[in-house]
Motif scaffolding. Structure first.
Motif, PDB file in Angstrom:
ATOM      1  N   PRO A 111       0.501  -1.241  -0.251  1.00 39.50           N
ATOM      2  CA  PRO A 111       0.304  -0.411  -0.308  1.00 39.50           C
ATOM      3  C   PRO A 111       1.043   1.184   0.201  1.00 39.50           C
ATOM      4  CG  PRO A 111      -1.180  -1.294   1.224  1.00 39.50           C
ATOM      5  CD  PRO A 111       0.495  -2.145   1.243  1.00 39.50           C
ATOM      6  N   LEU A 112       2.233   1.405   0.752  1.00 35.29           N
ATOM      7  CA  LEU A 112       3.544   2.860   0.574  1.00 35.29           C
ATOM      8  C   LEU A 112       3.154   2.985  -1.041  1.00 35.29           C
ATOM      9  CD1 LEU A 112       4.419   4.304   2.106  1.00 35.29           C
ATOM     10  CD2 LEU A 112       6.146   2.825   2.501  1.00 35.29           C
ATOM     11  N   LEU A 113       3.529   1.836  -1.341  1.00 34.45           N
ATOM     12  CA  LEU A 113       4.153   1.662  -2.374  1.00 34.45           C
ATOM     13  C   LEU A 113       3.296   2.679  -3.940  1.00 34.45           C
ATOM     14  CD1 LEU A 113       6.666  -1.498  -3.046  1.00 34.45           C
ATOM     15  CD2 LEU A 113       7.221   1.000  -3.033  1.00 34.45           C
ATOM     16  N   ALA A 114       2.065   1.648  -3.710  1.00 34.41           N
ATOM     17  CA  ALA A 114       0.912   1.938  -4.799  1.00 34.41           C
ATOM     18  C   ALA A 114       0.481   3.383  -4.886  1.00 34.41           C
ATOM     19  CB  ALA A 114      -0.293   1.118  -4.241  1.00 34.41           C
ATOM     20  N   ALA A 115       0.215   3.848  -2.898  1.00 33.72           N
ATOM     21  CA  ALA A 115      -0.032   4.965  -2.742  1.00 33.72           C
ATOM     22  C   ALA A 115       1.055   6.075  -3.318  1.00 33.72           C
ATOM     23  CB  ALA A 115      -0.387   5.259  -1.414  1.00 33.72           C
ATOM     24  N   ALA A 116       2.721   5.658  -2.574  1.00 36.48           N
ATOM     25  CA  ALA A 116       3.800   6.678  -3.179  1.00 36.48           C
ATOM     26  C   ALA A 116       4.268   7.362  -5.176  1.00 36.48           C
ATOM     27  CB  ALA A 116       5.239   6.474  -1.846  1.00 36.48           C
ATOM     28  N   LEU A 117       3.657   5.613  -5.857  1.00 33.52           N
ATOM     29  CA  LEU A 117       4.858   6.130  -6.473  1.00 33.52           C
ATOM     30  C   LEU A 117       3.085   5.658  -7.506  1.00 33.52           C
ATOM     31  CD1 LEU A 117       7.288   3.081  -6.262  1.00 33.52           C
ATOM     32  CD2 LEU A 117       7.384   5.473  -6.024  1.00 33.52           C
ATOM     33  N   THR A 118       1.854   5.752  -7.350  1.00 33.63           N
ATOM     34  CA  THR A 118       0.655   5.890  -8.237  1.00 33.63           C
ATOM     35  C   THR A 118      -0.554   6.680  -8.284  1.00 33.63           C
ATOM     36  OG1 THR A 118       0.033   3.459  -7.508  1.00 33.63           O
ATOM     37  CG2 THR A 118       1.378   3.604  -8.735  1.00 33.63           C
ATOM     38  N   GLY A 119      -0.336   7.162  -6.238  1.00 32.16           N
ATOM     39  CA  GLY A 119      -1.197   7.483  -6.395  1.00 32.16           C
ATOM     40  C   GLY A 119      -3.125   7.301  -6.863  1.00 32.16           C
ATOM     41  N   SER A 120      -2.946   5.755  -7.249  1.00 34.42           N
ATOM     42  CA  SER A 120      -4.179   5.224  -8.094  1.00 34.42           C
ATOM     43  C   SER A 120      -5.068   5.138  -6.799  1.00 34.42           C
ATOM     44  CB  SER A 120      -4.541   4.490  -8.896  1.00 34.42           C
ATOM     45  OG  SER A 120      -5.099   3.680  -9.708  1.00 34.42           O
ATOM     46  N   LEU A 121      -6.113   5.113  -6.213  1.00 34.24           N
ATOM     47  CA  LEU A 121      -6.962   4.623  -5.197  1.00 34.24           C
ATOM     48  C   LEU A 121      -7.693   3.078  -5.182  1.00 34.24           C
ATOM     49  CD1 LEU A 121      -8.962   5.517  -2.833  1.00 34.24           C
ATOM     50  CD2 LEU A 121     -10.821   5.543  -4.370  1.00 34.24           C
ATOM     51  N   LEU A 122      -7.715   2.656  -6.985  1.00 36.65           N
ATOM     52  CA  LEU A 122      -7.368   1.469  -7.592  1.00 36.65           C
ATOM     53  C   LEU A 122      -6.704   0.598  -7.302  1.00 36.65           C
ATOM     54  CD1 LEU A 122      -9.951  -0.305  -8.974  1.00 36.65           C
ATOM     55  CD2 LEU A 122      -8.201   0.108 -11.005  1.00 36.65           C
ATOM     56  N   LEU A 123      -5.364   0.958  -7.588  1.00 30.89           N
ATOM     57  CA  LEU A 123      -4.303   0.048  -7.562  1.00 30.89           C
ATOM     58  C   LEU A 123      -3.973  -0.576  -5.701  1.00 30.89           C
ATOM     59  CD1 LEU A 123      -1.363   1.298  -9.714  1.00 30.89           C
ATOM     60  CD2 LEU A 123      -2.658  -0.818  -9.635  1.00 30.89           C
ATOM     61  N   LEU A 124      -4.376   1.207  -4.894  1.00 34.76           N
ATOM     62  CA  LEU A 124      -4.570   0.901  -3.468  1.00 34.76           C
ATOM     63  C   LEU A 124      -5.035   0.142  -3.086  1.00 34.76           C
ATOM     64  CD1 LEU A 124      -3.170   2.499  -0.566  1.00 34.76           C
ATOM     65  CD2 LEU A 124      -5.110   3.482  -0.668  1.00 34.76           C
ATOM     66  N   ALA A 125      -6.340   0.213  -3.180  1.00 36.78           N
ATOM     67  CA  ALA A 125      -7.311  -1.062  -3.012  1.00 36.78           C
ATOM     68  C   ALA A 125      -6.457  -2.606  -3.228  1.00 36.78           C
ATOM     69  CB  ALA A 125      -8.850  -0.674  -3.980  1.00 36.78           C
ATOM     70  N   ALA A 126      -6.602  -2.718  -4.289  1.00 34.86           N
ATOM     71  CA  ALA A 126      -5.195  -4.206  -4.570  1.00 34.86           C
ATOM     72  C   ALA A 126      -4.327  -4.287  -4.018  1.00 34.86           C
ATOM     73  CB  ALA A 126      -5.255  -4.148  -6.167  1.00 34.86           C
ATOM     74  N   ALA A 127      -3.596  -3.988  -3.688  1.00 32.54           N
ATOM     75  CA  ALA A 127      -2.558  -3.956  -2.450  1.00 32.54           C
ATOM     76  C   ALA A 127      -2.884  -3.814  -1.148  1.00 32.54           C
ATOM     77  CB  ALA A 127      -1.431  -2.442  -2.188  1.00 32.54           C
ATOM     78  N   LEU A 128      -4.072  -3.359  -0.378  1.00 33.05           N
ATOM     79  CA  LEU A 128      -4.111  -3.549   0.670  1.00 33.05           C
ATOM     80  C   LEU A 128      -4.943  -4.926   0.786  1.00 33.05           C
ATOM     81  CD1 LEU A 128      -6.050   0.195   1.857  1.00 33.05           C
ATOM     82  CD2 LEU A 128      -4.444  -1.065   3.157  1.00 33.05           C
ATOM     83  N   LEU A 129      -6.249  -5.576  -0.201  1.00 36.23           N
ATOM     84  CA  LEU A 129      -6.209  -6.914  -0.856  1.00 36.23           C
ATOM     85  C   LEU A 129      -4.764  -7.670  -0.239  1.00 36.23           C
ATOM     86  CD1 LEU A 129      -8.848  -8.590  -1.239  1.00 36.23           C
ATOM     87  CD2 LEU A 129      -8.227  -8.588  -3.745  1.00 36.23           C
ATOM     88  N   VAL A 130      -4.238  -7.744  -1.032  1.00 35.82           N
ATOM     89  CA  VAL A 130      -3.247  -8.548  -1.064  1.00 35.82           C
ATOM     90  C   VAL A 130      -2.615  -8.382   0.347  1.00 35.82           C
ATOM     91  CG1 VAL A 130      -0.696  -9.277  -1.184  1.00 35.82           C
ATOM     92  CG2 VAL A 130      -2.397  -8.547  -3.269  1.00 35.82           C
ATOM     93  N   ALA A 131      -2.065  -7.478   1.076  1.00 35.41           N
ATOM     94  CA  ALA A 131      -1.414  -7.010   2.491  1.00 35.41           C
ATOM     95  C   ALA A 131      -2.769  -7.121   3.890  1.00 35.41           C
ATOM     96  CB  ALA A 131      -1.903  -5.374   2.923  1.00 35.41           C
ATOM     97  N   GLY A 132      -4.239  -7.645   2.889  1.00 38.53           N
ATOM     98  CA  GLY A 132      -4.598  -8.157   4.395  1.00 38.53           C
ATOM     99  C   GLY A 132      -5.169  -9.938   4.464  1.00 38.53           C
ATOM    100  N   MET A 133      -3.964 -10.158   3.534  1.00 41.41           N
ATOM    101  CA  MET A 133      -4.160 -11.624   3.405  1.00 41.41           C
ATOM    102  C   MET A 133      -2.677 -12.457   5.181  1.00 41.41           C
ATOM    103  SD  MET A 133      -3.982 -12.759  -0.498  1.00 41.41           S
ATOM    104  CE  MET A 133      -4.958 -12.415  -1.509  1.00 41.41           C
ATOM    105  N   ALA A 134      -2.426 -11.600   5.324  1.00 45.56           N
ATOM    106  CA  ALA A 134      -1.547 -11.664   6.275  1.00 45.56           C
ATOM    107  C   ALA A 134      -2.332 -11.478   7.904  1.00 45.56           C
ATOM    108  CB  ALA A 134      -0.177 -10.965   6.628  1.00 45.56           C
TER     109      ALA A 134
END
Length: 406
Positions: A294-317
């Motif tokens: 999520p940090l990389l998605a927010a900082a490098l792309t600023g895309s809410l859609l990519l952030l959502a995908a990153a949070l989905l994967v991050a939540g699996m832990a």
């Protein structure tokens, strides 16, 4: 679906479906209240820092009051304590709603939200019922703990979506009002199912869980992990708002919980390998690594859609980490004090959420929403550092279940 057969066996036990239904209704608001409060206060007062500080105050108050409520539950029973405590918490939520609606001074928001601290640990009470019903069957208890964690994540998945929908579609206070109604209704249904309630012990022997070997380090891990959750929630709300898509924030947070819910159900369907103390650092390390997405998605792309995908994967832990943590809490809590022990773990989480929420709000206002995602990564790395002594201690097998007569 052979993987789900352990869950079918759980719910063949008499009374388990009934108390689970009531508990789920009562737990859904835990994913609604903080999001509803942030949206309601920030939308009315125009300050995410104030909204984060108010929710942090309420969580800090809960951290102080919840162990006391849990001790009363262990001593006098779930039905006699949880329902009156819930009524007080509901009045606190309604008071917050009225103070916001009537433009009352800021201090009234802090006082009202602090009154919700009497909300009982519904997840802890449910886990205590499973521990009572499944005594002597660690494999089934692992499945039950995994189900309970998945239920937590389901509430965090649906709660923010429902809260954002209600606040955005109807009026800003709709999320808080609905949450209060669900909490009271679910608690009535849960506490009236007396057949599965653990037996009451008027005189509980043994030391407080806070002084039990191995519990303080676990609470420190919970505190750090709470910082992950608190910061992620506030920062994500602010990130979506900065892009003019505040209504989508609930759905974005729900994806993170969805990843955790799915992972929790899978984790409960398999037999865990090795002791829980050895598994915990591995789970926390996976959480810290995935939170960089999520940090990389927010900082490098600023895309809410990519952030959502990153949070989905991050939540699996998240779910495997929390299941393992609660397993350790159950193993190391003195007999007769299980609800108190698990509530202390939740208290640690709430304390961390309070700190993460306040720090996240400050970072959003003084730096940027994207920079705020560095806070969960730092908090997870701290949790990893704190969990390593637990792994080292497990090799000497120093920590065992404390019998009631100690």
């Amino acid at each position: 679906m052979p993987r789900l057969s352990p869950y079918r066996r759980l719910f063949r036990l008499p009374g388990t479906r009934a108390f689970t239904a009531g508990n789920l209704i009562a737990r859904l608001p835990m994913g609604m209240f903080s999001v509803s409060a942030v949206v309601m206060i920030a939308g009315t007062r125009g300050s995410y820092a104030l909204a984060g500080a108010v929710t942090a105050t309420g969580l800090a108050a809960t951290a102080l009051v919840a162990p006391w409520i849990a001790r009363l539950v262990d001593r006098y029973g779930q039905a006699r304590v949880a329902l009156p405590a819930t009524v007080i918490a509901v009045f606190g939520s309604l008071s917050l709603l009225l103070c916001v609606r009537q433009d009352a001074p800021d201090w009234t928001l802090f006082a009202s939200y602090a009154a919700t601290a009497t909300t009982p640990n519904t997840g802890g009470m449910s886990r205590a019922r499973w521990a009572h019903l499944l005594a002597g069957d660690p494999k089934a208890l692992h499945t039950a703990n995994s189900f309970e964690q998945a239920a937590d994540e389901l509430c965090f998945m649906l709660g923010p979506v429902l809260a954002a929908f209600l606040c955005g579609t109807f009026f800003p206070e709709a999320g808080t009002l609905t949450g209060a109604v669900l909490l009271l209704t679910g608690m009535v249904l849960f506490t009236t199912r007396r057949a599965t309630e653990p037996p009451v012990r008027a005189h509980i022997p043994g030391k407080t869980p806070l002084r039990a070997p191995g519990i303080p380090p676990l609470l420190a891990v919970c505190l750090a992990m709470g910082g992950v959750f608190g910061a992620t929630e506030v920062v994500t709300l602010a990130f979506a708002d900065a892009q003019g898509r505040q209504a989508a924030a609930g759905a974005v947070l729900a994806l993170q919980a969805a990843g955790s819910c799915a992972a929790g159900l899978l984790y409960g369907a398999v037999k865990p390998s090795g002791p829980a103390a050895a598994r915990l650092p591995r789970c926390v390390a996976a959480m810290a690594a995935l939170l960089t997405l999520p940090l990389l998605a927010a900082a490098l792309t600023g895309s809410l859609l990519l952030l959502a995908a990153a949070l989905l994967v991050a939540g699996m832990a998240t779910a495997p980490t929390m299941v393992t943590t609660m397993t350790l809490i159950q193993e190391r809590t003195p007999e007769g004090r299980l609800n108190e022990g698990m509530t202390l773990a939740v208290t640690g989480l709430l304390g961390g959420i309070a700190c993460g929420s306040a720090l996240g709000g400050w970072t959003v206002e003084h730096l940027s929403p994207a920079a705020g995602y560095a806070i969960p990564v730092t908090a997870a790395a701290t949790a990893l550092t704190l969990s390593l002594p637990l792994f080292l201690g497990s090799s000497s097998n120093r920590f065992t279940k404390i019998p009631a007569h100690h």
